[in-house]
Every structure is written in structure tokens, then in C-alpha cells.
Scaffold this motif. Structure first.
Motif, PDB file in Angstrom:
ATOM      1  N   ASP A 193     -24.690  13.595  18.201  1.00  0.00           N
ATOM      2  CA  ASP A 193     -25.998  13.398  18.839  1.00  0.00           C
ATOM      3  C   ASP A 193     -26.594  12.044  18.472  1.00  0.00           C
ATOM      4  N   GLU A 194     -26.471  11.698  17.200  1.00  0.00           N
ATOM      5  CA  GLU A 194     -27.041  10.432  16.756  1.00  0.00           C
ATOM      6  C   GLU A 194     -26.277   9.250  17.330  1.00  0.00           C
ATOM      7  N   THR A 195     -24.979   9.393  17.447  1.00  0.00           N
ATOM      8  CA  THR A 195     -24.172   8.342  18.073  1.00  0.00           C
ATOM      9  C   THR A 195     -24.667   8.108  19.488  1.00  0.00           C
ATOM     10  N   GLU A 196     -24.903   9.196  20.198  1.00  0.00           N
ATOM     11  CA  GLU A 196     -25.395   9.109  21.567  1.00  0.00           C
ATOM     12  C   GLU A 196     -26.746   8.379  21.618  1.00  0.00           C
ATOM     13  N   GLN A 197     -27.631   8.695  20.675  1.00  0.00           N
ATOM     14  CA  GLN A 197     -28.946   8.034  20.653  1.00  0.00           C
ATOM     15  C   GLN A 197     -28.808   6.527  20.431  1.00  0.00           C
ATOM     16  N   VAL A 198     -27.926   6.145  19.521  1.00  0.00           N
ATOM     17  CA  VAL A 198     -27.769   4.719  19.225  1.00  0.00           C
ATOM     18  C   VAL A 198     -27.136   3.995  20.415  1.00  0.00           C
ATOM     19  N   LEU A 199     -26.138   4.617  21.051  1.00  0.00           N
ATOM     20  CA  LEU A 199     -25.515   3.986  22.228  1.00  0.00           C
ATOM     21  C   LEU A 199     -26.538   3.808  23.344  1.00  0.00           C
ATOM     22  N   ARG A 200     -27.380   4.838  23.538  1.00  0.00           N
ATOM     23  CA  ARG A 200     -28.422   4.733  24.574  1.00  0.00           C
ATOM     24  C   ARG A 200     -29.403   3.624  24.252  1.00  0.00           C
ATOM     25  N   MET A 201     -29.721   3.500  22.966  1.00  0.00           N
ATOM     26  CA  MET A 201     -30.676   2.468  22.555  1.00  0.00           C
ATOM     27  C   MET A 201     -30.108   1.081  22.875  1.00  0.00           C
ATOM     28  N   ILE A 202     -28.824   0.888  22.594  1.00  0.00           N
ATOM     29  CA  ILE A 202     -28.187  -0.407  22.886  1.00  0.00           C
ATOM     30  C   ILE A 202     -28.227  -0.675  24.389  1.00  0.00           C
ATOM     31  N   GLU A 203     -27.843   0.334  25.173  1.00  0.00           N
ATOM     32  CA  GLU A 203     -27.811   0.159  26.636  1.00  0.00           C
ATOM     33  C   GLU A 203     -29.204  -0.137  27.180  1.00  0.00           C
ATOM     34  N   GLU A 204     -30.208   0.564  26.631  1.00  0.00           N
ATOM     35  CA  GLU A 204     -31.564   0.397  27.129  1.00  0.00           C
ATOM     36  C   GLU A 204     -32.125  -0.984  26.765  1.00  0.00           C
ATOM     37  N   LEU A 205     -31.825  -1.440  25.558  1.00  0.00           N
ATOM     38  CA  LEU A 205     -32.344  -2.750  25.135  1.00  0.00           C
ATOM     39  C   LEU A 205     -31.726  -3.881  25.930  1.00  0.00           C
ATOM     40  N   ARG A 206     -30.483  -3.700  26.307  1.00  0.00           N
ATOM     41  CA  ARG A 206     -29.851  -4.689  27.166  1.00  0.00           C
ATOM     42  C   ARG A 206     -30.524  -4.663  28.546  1.00  0.00           C
ATOM     43  N   ALA A 207     -30.738  -3.442  29.061  1.00  0.00           N
ATOM     44  CA  ALA A 207     -31.303  -3.320  30.411  1.00  0.00           C
ATOM     45  C   ALA A 207     -32.757  -3.793  30.478  1.00  0.00           C
ATOM     46  N   THR A 208     -33.568  -3.430  29.479  1.00  0.00           N
ATOM     47  CA  THR A 208     -35.002  -3.733  29.579  1.00  0.00           C
ATOM     48  C   THR A 208     -35.372  -5.091  28.994  1.00  0.00           C
ATOM     49  N   ARG A 209     -34.603  -5.570  28.006  1.00  0.00           N
ATOM     50  CA  ARG A 209     -34.984  -6.826  27.366  1.00  0.00           C
ATOM     51  C   ARG A 209     -33.953  -7.917  27.499  1.00  0.00           C
ATOM     52  N   GLY A 210     -32.823  -7.579  28.148  1.00  0.00           N
ATOM     53  CA  GLY A 210     -31.786  -8.589  28.327  1.00  0.00           C
ATOM     54  C   GLY A 210     -31.164  -9.051  27.019  1.00  0.00           C
ATOM     55  N   LEU A 211     -31.223  -8.198  25.990  1.00  0.00           N
ATOM     56  CA  LEU A 211     -30.620  -8.581  24.716  1.00  0.00           C
ATOM     57  C   LEU A 211     -29.106  -8.609  24.820  1.00  0.00           C
ATOM     58  N   SER A 212     -28.479  -9.423  23.984  1.00  0.00           N
ATOM     59  CA  SER A 212     -27.024  -9.527  23.948  1.00  0.00           C
ATOM     60  C   SER A 212     -26.522  -8.896  22.653  1.00  0.00           C
ATOM     61  N   PHE A 213     -25.362  -8.259  22.745  1.00  0.00           N
ATOM     62  CA  PHE A 213     -24.822  -7.548  21.580  1.00  0.00           C
ATOM     63  C   PHE A 213     -23.371  -7.919  21.325  1.00  0.00           C
ATOM     64  N   LEU A 214     -23.041  -8.063  20.052  1.00  0.00           N
ATOM     65  CA  LEU A 214     -21.645  -8.151  19.635  1.00  0.00           C
ATOM     66  C   LEU A 214     -21.456  -6.944  18.717  1.00  0.00           C
ATOM     67  N   VAL A 215     -20.616  -6.009  19.150  1.00  0.00           N
ATOM     68  CA  VAL A 215     -20.480  -4.744  18.435  1.00  0.00           C
ATOM     69  C   VAL A 215     -19.050  -4.573  17.940  1.00  0.00           C
ATOM     70  N   ILE A 216     -18.900  -4.322  16.648  1.00  0.00           N
ATOM     71  CA  ILE A 216     -17.587  -3.960  16.099  1.00  0.00           C
ATOM     72  C   ILE A 216     -17.513  -2.443  16.109  1.00  0.00           C
ATOM     73  N   SER A 217     -16.420  -1.892  16.625  1.00  0.00           N
ATOM     74  CA  SER A 217     -16.292  -0.438  16.591  1.00  0.00           C
ATOM     75  C   SER A 217     -14.838  -0.008  16.570  1.00  0.00           C
ATOM     76  N   HIS A 218     -14.589   1.113  15.898  1.00  0.00           N
ATOM     77  CA  HIS A 218     -13.264   1.727  15.889  1.00  0.00           C
ATOM     78  C   HIS A 218     -13.172   2.791  16.964  1.00  0.00           C
ATOM     79  N   ASN A 219     -14.329   3.171  17.511  1.00  0.00           N
ATOM     80  CA  ASN A 219     -14.333   4.278  18.467  1.00  0.00           C
ATOM     81  C   ASN A 219     -14.130   3.755  19.889  1.00  0.00           C
ATOM     82  N   MET A 220     -12.913   3.938  20.403  1.00  0.00           N
ATOM     83  CA  MET A 220     -12.562   3.343  21.697  1.00  0.00           C
ATOM     84  C   MET A 220     -13.340   3.951  22.863  1.00  0.00           C
ATOM     85  N   GLN A 221     -13.705   5.226  22.741  1.00  0.00           N
ATOM     86  CA  GLN A 221     -14.491   5.838  23.815  1.00  0.00           C
ATOM     87  C   GLN A 221     -15.863   5.157  23.900  1.00  0.00           C
ATOM     88  N   ASN A 222     -16.459   4.915  22.717  1.00  0.00           N
ATOM     89  CA  ASN A 222     -17.761   4.238  22.682  1.00  0.00           C
ATOM     90  C   ASN A 222     -17.651   2.811  23.190  1.00  0.00           C
TER      91      ASN A 222
END
Ligand SMILES: Nc1ncnc2c1ncn2[C@@H]1O[C@H](COP(=O)(O)OP(=O)(O)O)[C@@H](O)[C@H]1O
Ligand SMILES: [Mg+2]
Length: 265
Positions: A193-222
Motif C-alpha cells: 500500500d505504501e509503495t502505491e502511495q509513493v508511486l502515485r506521489m511521484i506521478e502526481e508531482l510530475r503531472a502537476t508541477r512538472g518535476l523531473s525524477f531520477l529513480v533507482i529501483s530493483h522493482n521492475m514492475q514499478n
């Protein structure tokens, strides 16, 4: 008549350009020539097996290490960050895996860590008198805008869940008006659930504020869900840059494991 070449406007150059970065630690060649660009509003995933060089690359971008060779451009300008504070001042905020939140401090104190607002101007700064009411007000406001549900800005961080902590760390970056956020394994320690919240937060911040992200992750689905672009490192080599719409999870994994040879040679 001769045309005078005009400087490219900020939105014609990539936000971040990493050019042929190498890094050696004694006999270890941690990075052997990595190049990519990150456009404004883009989410780039940096992937690779343990020891591939991901953290080293992030540390070079965020001013922890100088590169052995190669260059970093931010908004078209060459950057030589000799310390993390220099990258921070340029607008790059990095949220490390361990988050660097202080357990015993409350949310507001963590958001303001190292940049505390002092009362009574210079004298107050010198005496170290913190303007707590103003810090708490500002923090509650900033986190409220991000829809981050924090019980109260006065609650100690040690009483919070992993997702809330990640949100505070991201909120801290946003409070300071960053345009590039680097997140090292933001969901590694989180439940579903928390993973989902953080992913949504990233997507929303990109959509609403045009922020750019560089994300390191081991989770290929994410990675496959949120990234526009995937940069794959293998044993310090940059083996592929893949656009999400042109690749699959299987192909990304094949580059990570070496089942598929480098796309560049
Ligand atoms: N400070 C350092 N000193 C010596 N070797 C290092 C240092 N940091 C990283 N390395 C080596 O560089 C390589 C890449 O490490 P790292 O960037 O941490 O990989 P990743 O984050 O992809 O797991 C590894 O072989 C690691 O042992
Ligand atoms: Mg690492």
C-alpha cells in the motif's frame, strides 16, 4: 547579414545531461562511460544489478564524488559540484536510501534540518534560536499541498511508517523548490500500500508541477509503471537506454543480467 547565434532557451536544452562519465576507485572501475539526458518533467529509472555503479553515478550527480572523467550539464551549463551543498544549491535534491531523517526530531525539524529558520535575524541565527511556530506552519502547509497525510508536524519521526517517512523526505525536497529529485530505492523498505502511495506521489508531482525524477529501483514492475526512460548499467558499463513504450520488462531484465548484449557496441 550575418545571423547572430542566440543561446538556446532553457526549454530547448535537457534539464540534465550526463556525458561519458567514468569513475575509478583505485583498481576498481565503477563507471566506464555513462551518457544520458533527462528532459524536464521526465521520470528516468536507473537500473542494474548490485555493483553495477548506480549509487556511484548518483553520488557524482549529487556532488558527493567528482567523476574521474566526463561532464554533467544542468540546464545546458557545465557543473562541477565539489560538495553536496553545491548540487543542492543548483536545484538537485537527493533522497538517499536511508533517508537521513532524524528519528527523535519531529516532522518540521526534519524538513528544516540544516536550514533552520531563526528568529531575530542575524543575532538569532548566531544564538541559534529557532522559529519553531513558523517552521511548523510552513511544513504543514507544504505537506498539505502534497496530500501527504502526516498525523501532526509535531510528531516524532520514529513513530511514523516507512511510507510517511518517504513522503516527508520527498516533501522536504519539494519545500525547497527543487526541480530534479533523485530517489535511491524509494520503495525498497515499503509494503504494497505504501509503495502505491509513493508511486502515485511521484506521478502526481510530475503531472502537476512538472518535476523531473531520477529513480533507482530493483522493482521492475514499478520501474515499468512510472518510468518514461530506463538507463541500464552492467558492471559499470552503460548497456542500454530504453524508452518505455519501446521495451518490455523482459528486455530490461535481459540487459541487466547480460542475457542481451549492450545496445551500443
Ligand atoms: N567508495 C568506494 N571505494 C571503492 N570502491 C567503491 C566505492 N564505492 C563503490 N565502489 C565499487 O564500485 C562498484 C559500483 O558500486 P555501486 O555504485 O555502489 O553499485 P550499485 O549501487 O549499482 O550497487 C562496486 O564494485 C563497488 O564495490
Ligand atoms: Mg547502490
Amino acid at each position: 547579414m550575418e545571423q547572430i547565434a542566440s543561446r538556446p532557451s532553457p526549454d530547448q536544452v535537457p534539464l540534465l545531461k550526463v556525458e561519458n562519465i567514468t569513475k575509478t576507485f583505485g583498481a576498481v572501475q565503477a563507471l566506464r562511460g555513462v551518457s544520458f539526458t533527462l528532459e524536464r518533467g521526465e521520470i528516468l529509472a536507473l537500473v542494474g544489478d548490485n555493483g553495477a555503479g548506480k549509487s556511484t553515478l548518483v553520488k557524482i550527480i549529487s556532488g558527493v564524488y567528482p567523476p574521474t572523467s566526463g561532464q554533467i550539464f544542468l540546464n545546458g551549463q557545465v557543473c562541477t559540484f565539489d560538495r553536496p551543498a553545491a548540487a543542492l544549491a543548483a536545484g538537485i535534491e537527493t533522497v538517499y536510501q536511508n533517508l537521513a531523517l532524524i528519528e527523535e526530531l519531529d516532522v518540521a525539524d526534519n524538513v528544516y534540518l540544516g536550514r533552520e529558520t531563526t528568529r531575530w535575524g542575524v543575532l538569532g541565527r548566531w544564538l541559534g534560536i529557532l522559529d519553531r511556530p513558523s517552521m511548523r506552519r510552513h511544513t504543514a502547509q507544504a505537506l498539505g499541498q502534497l496530500h501527504i497525510k502526516i498525523p501532526a508536524p509535531t510528531l516524532a519521526v520514529r513513530r511514523m511508517s516507512g511510507g510517511q517517512r518517504q513522503a516527508i523526505a520527498i516533501g522536504r525536497a519539494l519545500t525547497w523548490g527543487r526541480e530534479l529529485l533523485i530517489l535511491d530505492e524509494p520503495t525498497a523498505a515499503l509494503g504494497v500500500d505504501e509503495t502505491e502511495q509513493v508511486l502515485r506521489m511521484i506521478e502526481e508531482l510530475r503531472a502537476t508541477r512538472g518535476l523531473s525524477f531520477l529513480v533507482i529501483s530493483h522493482n521492475m514492475q514499478n520501474v515499468y509503471r512510472i518510468a518514461d526512460k530506463v538507463v541500464v548499467l552492467r558492471q559499470g558499463r552503460h548497456v542500454a537506454t530504453l524508452r518505455k513504450e519501446e521495451t518490455t520488462v523482459e528486455e530490461i531484465v535481459a540487459y541487466i543480467t547480460g542475457a542481451k548484449e549492450s545496445a551500443f557496441n
